[in-house]
Design a protein around this motif. Structure first.
Motif, PDB file in Angstrom:
ATOM      1  N   ALA A 181      54.121  43.098  32.930  1.00  0.00           N
ATOM      2  CA  ALA A 181      54.079  41.735  33.471  1.00  0.00           C
ATOM      3  C   ALA A 181      54.508  41.713  34.929  1.00  0.00           C
ATOM      4  N   GLY A 182      55.568  42.466  35.250  1.00  0.00           N
ATOM      5  CA  GLY A 182      56.032  42.525  36.632  1.00  0.00           C
ATOM      6  C   GLY A 182      54.994  43.128  37.564  1.00  0.00           C
ATOM      7  N   LEU A 183      54.358  44.195  37.104  1.00  0.00           N
ATOM      8  CA  LEU A 183      53.317  44.831  37.912  1.00  0.00           C
ATOM      9  C   LEU A 183      52.135  43.885  38.129  1.00  0.00           C
ATOM     10  N   LEU A 184      51.757  43.158  37.077  1.00  0.00           N
ATOM     11  CA  LEU A 184      50.666  42.197  37.204  1.00  0.00           C
ATOM     12  C   LEU A 184      51.042  41.061  38.145  1.00  0.00           C
ATOM     13  N   ILE A 192      48.292  40.312  45.703  1.00  0.00           N
ATOM     14  CA  ILE A 192      47.725  41.117  46.789  1.00  0.00           C
ATOM     15  C   ILE A 192      46.335  40.607  47.186  1.00  0.00           C
ATOM     16  N   ASN A 193      46.190  40.288  48.455  1.00  0.00           N
ATOM     17  CA  ASN A 193      44.910  39.806  49.003  1.00  0.00           C
ATOM     18  C   ASN A 193      44.334  38.635  48.202  1.00  0.00           C
ATOM     19  N   HIS A 194      45.216  37.781  47.704  1.00  0.00           N
ATOM     20  CA  HIS A 194      44.744  36.629  46.926  1.00  0.00           C
ATOM     21  C   HIS A 194      44.062  35.628  47.853  1.00  0.00           C
ATOM     22  N   ILE A 219      38.597  36.788  36.927  1.00  0.00           N
ATOM     23  CA  ILE A 219      39.387  37.998  36.651  1.00  0.00           C
ATOM     24  C   ILE A 219      40.861  37.749  36.947  1.00  0.00           C
ATOM     25  N   ARG A 220      41.135  37.135  38.089  1.00  0.00           N
ATOM     26  CA  ARG A 220      42.530  36.872  38.456  1.00  0.00           C
ATOM     27  C   ARG A 220      43.185  35.907  37.469  1.00  0.00           C
ATOM     28  N   GLN A 221      42.458  34.901  37.022  1.00  0.00           N
ATOM     29  CA  GLN A 221      43.009  33.969  36.047  1.00  0.00           C
ATOM     30  C   GLN A 221      43.318  34.676  34.724  1.00  0.00           C
ATOM     31  N   ASN A 243      53.853  32.507  53.434  1.00  0.00           N
ATOM     32  CA  ASN A 243      52.910  32.655  52.320  1.00  0.00           C
ATOM     33  C   ASN A 243      53.664  32.491  51.006  1.00  0.00           C
ATOM     34  N   GLU A 244      53.312  31.459  50.234  1.00  0.00           N
ATOM     35  CA  GLU A 244      54.043  31.171  48.996  1.00  0.00           C
ATOM     36  C   GLU A 244      53.971  32.307  47.986  1.00  0.00           C
TER      37      GLU A 244
END
Length: 227
Positions: free
Chosen positions: A19-22, A28-30, A45-47, A184-185
């Motif tokens: 979970a932390g890694l995700l 990253i580059n969101h 995919i991100r969702q 950047n939030e």
């Protein structure tokens, strides 16, 4: 393979690490969230990864709490319940984002843009209905739960204290998002991600050590009984 308490707890530790890694990787580059991005495959995919992150986080904190119920006390119980609720609401928000938002993006782009604005700490220019309350509930329970749970873990000393402190401070820091529009939030997610990785690995190592000790003691007992 037999399912034991140790196996489940170690699995929870690995879930927290994942979970932390995700949580970190998703940031990253969101791209900027808007109605146009919501119709892309990358958004889907991100969702999906965000939903997985929320589920794995909930499994992880459950594994951190249950073996240490007595040591964490009332504060631990309160922190777990509030933090767990935060992740449940977060998961529901991300499911809505994955299932509903892409369809609305082509039909009501202004509404979708307002939803994204609120979700990232901004303000809506129009009426977004009860999503405003849902988003507020998600933020409140996530922050309050993370602070309480982190403090309870730190006081109990059952897992890595540095990670417990980072969890409490990292979740509390998200309060500053609306006050620091120039920052950047997504950077505010990094401490929580690191904390989950640290706590998860600490939980896994603790159970691994306990399991090895138990096997060693069992072998010694068996050996002493041989005549």
């Amino acid at each position: 393979m037999s399912i034991t308490t140790t196996t489940l707890t170690r699995t929870a530790g690995l879930s927290a690490v994942a979970a932390g890694l995700l949580f970190i990787g998703i940031q990253i580059n969101h791209p900027h969230l808007d109605a146009t991005f919501a119709t892309t495959a990358e958004y889907t995919i991100r969702q999906s990864l965000k939903i997985a992150m929320a589920v794995l986080s909930l499994i992880g904190i459950t594994g951190m709490y249950l073996p240490h119920v007595k040591k964490m006390g009332v504060l631990g119980l309160l922190g777990y319940l509030v933090f767990g609720t935060g992740y449940l609401i977060m998961m529901s928000v991300e499911v809505i984002g994955a299932v509903v938002i892409p369809t609305l993006a082509t039909r009501a782009p202004a509404y979708v843009n307002d939803v994204f604005a609120v979700a990232t700490g901004g303000h809506a220019s129009g009426d977004i209905g009860h999503f405003q309350l849902l988003n507020a509930a998600s933020g409140l329970t996530y922050i309050a739960g993370g602070v309480l749970f982190g403090i309870a873990l730190f006081r109990a000393g059952v897992l890595a204290r540095w990670a417990s402190a980072v969890l409490a401070l990292g979740t509390a820091a998200t309060i500053a998002i609306p006050l620091l529009p120039m920052v950047n939030e997504r950077l505010f997610a990094l401490p929580t991600g690191v904390a989950l990785i640290g706590l998860g690995s600490s939980l896994w190592r603790k159970q691994h050590t306990a399991s090895a000790t138990a096997r060693r003691e069992a072998g010694m007992t068996l050996g002493s009984g041989v005549k």
